[in-house]
Enzyme design. Structure first.
Site, PDB file in Angstrom:
ATOM      1  N   ASP A 105       0.837  -1.198   0.000  1.00  0.00           N
ATOM      2  CA  ASP A 105       0.000   0.000   0.000  1.00  0.00           C
ATOM      3  C   ASP A 105       0.877   1.254   0.000  1.00  0.00           C
ATOM      4  OD1 ASP A 105      -2.144   1.685   0.201  1.00  0.00           O
ATOM      5  OD2 ASP A 105      -2.902   0.897   2.075  1.00  0.00           O
ATOM      6  N   ASP A 106       0.863   1.988  -1.102  1.00  0.00           N
ATOM      7  CA  ASP A 106       1.641   3.227  -1.244  1.00  0.00           C
ATOM      8  C   ASP A 106       3.140   2.968  -1.298  1.00  0.00           C
ATOM      9  OD1 ASP A 106      -0.839   4.367  -1.035  1.00  0.00           O
ATOM     10  OD2 ASP A 106      -0.413   5.537   0.758  1.00  0.00           O
ATOM     11  N   CYS A 159      -5.374   4.247  -4.019  1.00  0.00           N
ATOM     12  CA  CYS A 159      -5.605   2.891  -3.508  1.00  0.00           C
ATOM     13  C   CYS A 159      -6.846   2.201  -4.067  1.00  0.00           C
ATOM     14  CB  CYS A 159      -5.720   2.935  -1.994  1.00  0.00           C
ATOM     15  SG  CYS A 159      -4.392   3.789  -1.133  1.00  0.00           S
ATOM     16  N   ARG A 176      -7.577  -1.051  -6.693  1.00  0.00           N
ATOM     17  CA  ARG A 176      -8.184  -2.304  -6.251  1.00  0.00           C
ATOM     18  C   ARG A 176      -9.436  -2.642  -7.067  1.00  0.00           C
ATOM     19  NH1 ARG A 176      -5.050  -0.559  -2.402  1.00  0.00           N
ATOM     20  NH2 ARG A 176      -4.379  -1.885  -0.695  1.00  0.00           N
ATOM     21  N   LYS A 185      -6.298  -5.182   3.464  1.00  0.00           N
ATOM     22  CA  LYS A 185      -7.080  -3.963   3.259  1.00  0.00           C
ATOM     23  C   LYS A 185      -8.066  -4.142   2.106  1.00  0.00           C
ATOM     24  CE  LYS A 185      -6.306   0.787   1.662  1.00  0.00           C
ATOM     25  NZ  LYS A 185      -5.338   1.893   1.571  1.00  0.00           N
ATOM     26  N   HIS A 189     -11.117  -1.557   1.236  1.00  0.00           N
ATOM     27  CA  HIS A 189     -11.279  -0.210   0.670  1.00  0.00           C
ATOM     28  C   HIS A 189     -12.207  -0.183  -0.531  1.00  0.00           C
ATOM     29  CE1 HIS A 189      -8.993   3.875  -0.047  1.00  0.00           C
ATOM     30  NE2 HIS A 189     -10.165   4.009   0.548  1.00  0.00           N
ATOM     31  N   HIS A 232       1.533   2.280   4.142  1.00  0.00           N
ATOM     32  CA  HIS A 232       0.667   3.459   4.210  1.00  0.00           C
ATOM     33  C   HIS A 232       0.808   4.130   5.581  1.00  0.00           C
ATOM     34  CE1 HIS A 232      -3.034   5.828   4.163  1.00  0.00           C
ATOM     35  NE2 HIS A 232      -3.325   5.426   2.930  1.00  0.00           N
ATOM     36  N   ASP A 250      -0.015  -0.543  -5.088  1.00  0.00           N
ATOM     37  CA  ASP A 250      -1.286  -0.068  -5.623  1.00  0.00           C
ATOM     38  C   ASP A 250      -1.192   1.314  -6.259  1.00  0.00           C
ATOM     39  OD1 ASP A 250      -0.927   1.356  -3.290  1.00  0.00           O
ATOM     40  OD2 ASP A 250      -2.887   0.912  -2.442  1.00  0.00           O
ATOM     41  N   ASN A 251      -0.119   2.030  -6.026  1.00  0.00           N
ATOM     42  CA  ASN A 251       0.083   3.358  -6.630  1.00  0.00           C
ATOM     43  C   ASN A 251       1.480   3.823  -6.225  1.00  0.00           C
ATOM     44  OD1 ASN A 251      -2.383   3.971  -4.291  1.00  0.00           O
ATOM     45  ND2 ASN A 251      -0.314   4.697  -3.845  1.00  0.00           N
ATOM     46  N   LYS A 267       1.866   9.515  -5.467  1.00  0.00           N
ATOM     47  CA  LYS A 267       0.477   9.069  -5.354  1.00  0.00           C
ATOM     48  C   LYS A 267      -0.507  10.220  -5.565  1.00  0.00           C
ATOM     49  CE  LYS A 267      -2.802   7.207  -1.947  1.00  0.00           C
ATOM     50  NZ  LYS A 267      -2.963   6.650  -0.594  1.00  0.00           N
TER      51      LYS A 267
END
Length: 567
Positions: A16-17, A54, A58, A116, A118, A221, A332-333, A390
């Site tokens: 994540d991130d 994020c 997804r 996660k 989201h 994150h 994810d980014n 991001k």
């Protein structure tokens, strides 16, 4: 052996991130031996793209189509009033798509998730309602990694998105309150533990099935938090500041052949006045120490995630399942240079929240009651040579690391590097093809009208079928939009619109082959380039119309080039 056991398993791991160069296999100084081993046994993709944040990524991964079609044209934390209620802006994985886990479950796969989500806060949108047979999930976009949420004890201080549900974690259909997570809870460890539990609890019938396991971490994150033993090895490593690290990372990427030797890194964009946005040489010794500590903590988070991944992969190796498992690792980014998604965690001003509840003293950074992030300079070190980070459709926000390990497809390319263009929308059709499962396509499915996938399977290219020399041909058009930041790409050409103060608030044109850092705007160089930009912006308008972008087209499309639109 039954026919079903011959089908491959799938383990999809998301960080994540995580920035482009944040793991060792992509040039990082952060120790990630387990992720690096996956790369050594498989392939690294250098031109793989996600969405710029994020939940849009997804939604694309689990649907195989654009985030605007899948329901996350804007993140639920920040849907503008003029977009609320519009198709594609539901803020959750909507009913216009056939979710990948549901398709696999219906085809005989055991579907497991730990991490996660989201993609929906209400119970009818939890993972168990979208195809996962077992799931342990963090529902919103962020949370304290130790499960320490003191604001939940004061109902009048509940975050806006949680006022009705008051839910952070769920297991299957059960709400788990933060105090029920246990005294030793740490998100990264817990997600790996729970997936390993699900593996170990498989019945004889379950064991006969292939599995689809989804492991989306919430690390690294913010808030940046890690066990002290993970942070200590990096103490002092970042005392020279983010610019020194950025140059080190770019050199390592070039040496490894992951970016071209001619790549020029884009300058850091940090338009705000806060301490984390200021240049290193303007900081006081105290501020430098604090900033370096945030990066040390970030590195500790990545290391701990690598250890967790290693535990899961080692389990599959010990059970003899690894070589029949498609293992995919990605971010994810781009790295997070700002502070998005605070709404699910904090109500009101985040700085007031920190002042009331948290201790951000230097020695406390990384602990459960600290709340820090690391800012645009460190993020730019992770996304270099890309522009921005991001939340932006520049390369720093959407180009992410991807590692694929599956010996039947990657064995002969062991330790290989793939420079072909690919996107997160390709993952669902690739998995479906390998699993022998057909997507229902555009039309009626389970009483609902759904859309076809937009992504393309990697199998023909990786398996050398039908003379495939790329995943997407040179005429393929791919668009991105989030927060009215836009981009469209065709072959090596990319047009980008970044509003002020981060960009010039006009369409720019870049040749990514010659300039992967997006440092040389070619929009006004020659008539031929001007025509190329007009061509791309015509494609942009077509893309925006096709996927249902609201509010960003066509006023920002070809009219800008023709002189009749806004700049």
């Amino acid at each position: 052996m039954t026919e079903s056991t011959k089908r491959p398993n799938f383990l999809v791991i998301i960080a994540d991130d995580l920035g482009y160069s944040d793991v060792g296999a992509f040039g990082s100084e952060i120790k990630t031996p387990h992720i690096d081993r996956l790369a050594k046994d498989g392939l690294r993709f250098t031109d793989f793209h996600a969405a710029s944040a994020c939940s849009p990524t997804r939604s694309m991964l689990l649907s195989g189509t654009d985030n605007h079609i899948a329901g996350v044209g804007a993140m639920i934390e920040s849907i503008p009033e003029h977009k609320k209620g519009k198709p594609g802006y539901e803020g959750y994985l909507n009913d216009r798509v056939a979710p990948l886990p549901e398709l696999l479950r219906d085809a005989g796969y055991l579907t497991l998730m730990s991490g996660k989500w989201h993609l929906g806060l209400t119970e009818d949108r939890w993972p168990g309602k979208r195809g996962f047979e077992r799931s342990f999930s963090l529902l919103p976009g962020a949370a304290n990694h130790y499960g320490w949420e003191p604001q939940l004890e004061e109902h009048d201080k509940l975050p806006l998105l949680l006022e009705r549900t008051n839910v952070f974690y769920v297991e299957d259909s059960t709400h788990i309150k933060p105090f029920e997570l246990g005294p030793n809870f740490y998100s990264t460890d817990a997600f790996a533990d729970k997936l390993l539990q699900y593996f170990s609890e498989r019945t004889e019938d379950d064991a006969a099935k292939p599995f689809f396991a989804y492991l989306p971490f919430s690390a690294p994150h913010w808030p940046l938090q890690a066990p002290e033993e993970e942070i200590l090895p990096y103490r002092g490593r970042y005392d020279s500041g983010p610019e020194v690290l950025r140059q080190e990372r770019v050199a390592a990427l070039k040496k490894a052949g992951l970016v071209p030797s001619h790549a020029v890194p884009h300058n850091v964009v940090a338009p705000h006045s806060g301490m984390l946005s200021r240049a290193w040489d303007t900081l006081s010794p105290t501020d430098k120490a604090f900033s370096a500590r945030t990066m040390e903590t970030y590195a500790g988070m990545v290391s701990r995630m690598d250890t967790a991944i290693g535990r899961v992969v080692d389990y599959l190796r010990e059970t003899g399942e690894l070589d029949n498992t498609v293992v995919l690792f990605m971010s994810d980014n781009g790295a997070e240079g700002l502070l998005l998604e605070s709404a699910p965690v904090v109500k009101g001003n985040v700085f007031d929240h920190i002042k009331k509840y948290c201790d951000n003293s230097l020695d406390n950074v990384g602990k459960e009651n600290s709340y820090v992030w690391y800012g645009p300079h460190w993020a730019s070190a992770a996304t270099a040579p890309g522009w921005l980070y991001k939340a932006f459709t520049a390369e720093g926000g959407i180009r992410v690391p991807l590692i694929l390990r599956y010996p039947p497809l990657t064995g002969e390319k062991k330790e290989g590097i793939e420079h072909v263009f690919a996107t997160v929308m390709d993952i669902a059709p690739t998995i479906l093809e390998l699993a022998g499962v057909s997507h229902p396509g555009k039309g009626e499915w389970k009483g609902k009208k759904i859309e076809a996938v937009k992504g393309k399977s990697w199998v023909p290219y990786l398996a050398h079928k039908d003379g495939a020399i790329a995943i997407h041909d040179e005429d393929t058009v791919t668009g991105w939009e989030l927060f009215d930041r836009m981009a469209v790409r065709k072959g090596k050409w990319k047009a980008v619109f970044i509003p002020k103060p981060y960009g010039p608030q006009r369409w720019q044109l870049f040749d990514l082959g010659a300039d992967p850092g997006e440092t040389r705007d070619l929009a006004d160089d020659e008539d031929t380039q001007r025509e190329k930009l007009k061509e791309l912006l015509q494609h942009w308008d077509e893309y925006a119309d096709e996927v249902g972008v609201v509010g960003a087209a066509p006023e920002y499309g070809v009219l800008v080039v023709d002189g009749g639109g806004k700049e």
